[in-house]
Enzyme design. Structure first.
Site, mmCIF file in Angstrom:
data_model
loop_
_atom_site.group_PDB
_atom_site.id
_atom_site.type_symbol
_atom_site.label_atom_id
_atom_site.label_comp_id
_atom_site.label_asym_id
_atom_site.label_seq_id
_atom_site.Cartn_x
_atom_site.Cartn_y
_atom_site.Cartn_z
ATOM 1 N N ASN A 73 0.837 -1.215 0.000
ATOM 2 C CA ASN A 73 0.000 0.000 0.000
ATOM 3 C C ASN A 73 0.864 1.256 0.000
ATOM 4 O O ASN A 73 0.785 2.107 0.876
ATOM 5 C CB ASN A 73 -1.000 0.004 1.166
ATOM 6 C CG ASN A 73 -0.350 0.025 2.526
ATOM 7 O OD1 ASN A 73 0.793 -0.410 2.685
ATOM 8 N ND2 ASN A 73 -1.059 0.536 3.525
ATOM 9 N N ASP A 283 2.817 -5.452 11.680
ATOM 10 C CA ASP A 283 2.007 -4.378 11.090
ATOM 11 C C ASP A 283 2.663 -3.013 11.358
ATOM 12 O O ASP A 283 1.986 -2.014 11.621
ATOM 13 C CB ASP A 283 0.560 -4.394 11.600
ATOM 14 C CG ASP A 283 -0.360 -3.570 10.696
ATOM 15 O OD1 ASP A 283 0.099 -3.078 9.649
ATOM 16 O OD2 ASP A 283 -1.546 -3.418 11.048
ATOM 17 N N HIS A 287 4.043 6.669 10.583
ATOM 18 C CA HIS A 287 3.362 7.871 10.099
ATOM 19 C C HIS A 287 4.111 9.083 10.639
ATOM 20 O O HIS A 287 4.585 9.066 11.773
ATOM 21 C CB HIS A 287 1.908 7.916 10.591
ATOM 22 C CG HIS A 287 1.031 6.911 9.920
ATOM 23 N ND1 HIS A 287 0.629 7.023 8.600
ATOM 24 C CD2 HIS A 287 0.496 5.751 10.375
ATOM 25 C CE1 HIS A 287 -0.126 5.977 8.283
ATOM 26 N NE2 HIS A 287 -0.217 5.193 9.329
HETATM 27 O O1 DOR Z 1 -3.335 0.643 11.155
HETATM 28 C C1 DOR Z 1 -3.084 0.345 10.007
HETATM 29 N N1 DOR Z 1 -2.163 1.019 9.295
HETATM 30 N N2 DOR Z 1 -3.751 -0.661 9.425
HETATM 31 C C2 DOR Z 1 -3.624 -0.933 8.112
HETATM 32 O O2 DOR Z 1 -4.238 -1.868 7.643
HETATM 33 C C3 DOR Z 1 -2.776 -0.097 7.246
HETATM 34 C C4 DOR Z 1 -1.724 0.545 8.034
HETATM 35 C C5 DOR Z 1 -0.995 1.636 7.306
HETATM 36 O O3 DOR Z 1 -0.591 1.416 6.157
HETATM 37 O O4 DOR Z 1 -0.756 2.682 7.902
#
Ligand code: DOR
Length: 406
Positions: A73, A283, A287
């Site tokens: 992604n 995961d 950010h």
């Molecule tokens: O918390 C999340 N962040 N869940 C996801 O499925 C995607 C991910 C992201 O790419 O930041």
């Protein structure tokens, strides 16, 4: 232990040191197969302000990982051979092996299948639209049939988009109290139920990502008992944090799937203990600070994970060290198709992808000292037990005494 030319040359406690050999002290430590992360967002291409393949791989090595699977992604999505090649090239020379998960659908839009075959030809073994689930059951069925023919694995982000629409946290007592729209448990379990059925229909394996609810876990347990080909992972935050953390309104606790109440956390722990969940996957979702300073409903979901997963597993799971390592190393290696290269067993002639862990080391998570480009860890100030001392990638010490060497 003696390592030569990238492979394990001898498994011995103490060896006569050949002249010119480099010695790394492992006194009081456990030498384990390198960890393998099935689920890391390395943000390249497109969101380099949050992470790069290089910085993410460094964070991974510091966390004891010798292999990570980069999620697709990105911007643009990893949905073509060219995009796969770009990320693999970025990973060459990084602190750990960077493998790529390709998207199941073009641009992860859930409408048309991506060219899985051309990505598989480059060695891609796992495909996912993570960040979103594949909503269309007919398309998912076709993707599974295609994946089965190619011998690759589809991994599902289990979320029914319509049920989850507009939600920012777990739907329950805390979402009512805080006035934040919730995401019901059923958004996860309905997609798990559907994909168990599709795995049975097609015979193709499905891997369930970041499971967070007792209801979905019960479905996976039943599917495994019925010999449906499914595997599952859980993220550290889903066995260490509960949804009441959101009462701070701090977006560092915003994640998708969301933090759940204590009963779900207990179900995740029980499933890790009894083998219903096969792997701990981070995961890791970096950010930038600005994004995580937005109001809760506008901030993006996601938490850092690579540098704290092992210590959280050792500290918070009431499991023997070897079982925690199974969940972090050899079981995910098998799911990722990396067995033989990563995840041990440690034996003469095997690739020296190793992590040296001090299980007694106590440390405090300091966001400013993490190697990730981002700072969004929900564990700031948390005291953890168990720390990576060294990491070796194909015999090269990439982390020595907790310091990255590249
Ligand atoms: O918390 C999340 N962040 N869940 C996801 O499925 C995607 C991910 C992201 O790419 O930041």
């Amino acid at each position: 232990m003696v390592v030569r030319d990238g492979v394990v040359a001898a498994v011995v406690e103490a060896a006569d040191v050949a002249s010119g050999a480099r010695v790394v002290d492992a006194d009081g430590c456990v030498v384990a197969p390198g960890l393998v992360d099935l689920h890391a967002h390395l943000r390249q291409p497109g969101r380099e302000e949050a992470e790069t393949v290089e910085s993410g791989a460094r964070a991974a090595a510091l966390g004891g990982y010798t292999a990570v699977i980069a999620m697709p992604n990105t911007e643009p999505s990893i949905d073509s051979a060219a995009a796969v090649r770009e990320v693999l090239d970025l990973g060459a020379g990084a602190c750990c092996d960077v493998r790529v998960a390709g998207a199941i659908t073009k641009d992860r839009a859930g409408e048309q299948l991506a060219p899985l075959g051309e990505m598989a030809a480059l060695g891609v073994r796992m495909f996912t639209d993570d960040g979103a689930g594949v909503q269309d059951a007919r398309l998912m069925r076709r993707a599974l049939e295609y994946a089965s023919a190619l011998g690759v694995l589809l991994a599902q982000h289990c979320e029914d988009a319509e049920l989850a629409e507009g939600g920012h946290m777990h739907e329950g007592e805390w979402s009512s109290r805080l006035g934040i729209p919730g995401i019901p448990v059923e958004a996860e379990s309905m997609m798990v139920a559907r994909d168990v059925a599709l795995a049975q229909l097609t015979g193709a394996p499905v891997h369930f990502m970041h499971l967070s609810t007792a209801m979905a876990i019960a479905m996976v347990r039943a599917a495994k008992a019925a010999r449906v080909p499914v595997t599952a992972e859980a993220a550290p935050h889903h066995f260490t944090l509960t949804d009441d953390a959101v009462s701070s309104y701090d977006p560092v606790f915003k994640v998708n799937p969301p933090l759940r109440p204590a009963a779900d956390v207990a179900a995740v722990k029980a499933a890790l203990a009894d083998g219903t969940i096969d792997a701990i996957a981070t995961d890791h979702a970096p950010h930038p600070q600005e994004a995580k300073e937005l109001p809760f409903d506008q901030a993006p979901p996601g938490m850092l994970g690579l540098e704290t997963a092992l210590a959280l597993g050792l500290t918070e799971l009431d499991l023997p060290l070897e079982q925690v390592l199974a969940l972090l190393s050899w079981q995910p290696a098998r799911i990722a198709g990396l067995a033989g290269q990563h995840g041990g067993p440690i034996a003469e002639g095997a690739p020296a992808n190793l992590t040296v862990i001090d299980p007694a080391a106590v440390w405090v998570v300091e966001p400013g000292r993490l190697a990730s480009r981002s700072r969004n860890t929900p564990y700031a100030g948390r005291k953890l037990t168990g720390r990576v001392r060294h990491t070796l990638l194909r015999g090269e010490p990439v982390v020595v005494d907790g310091e990255a060497q590249r």
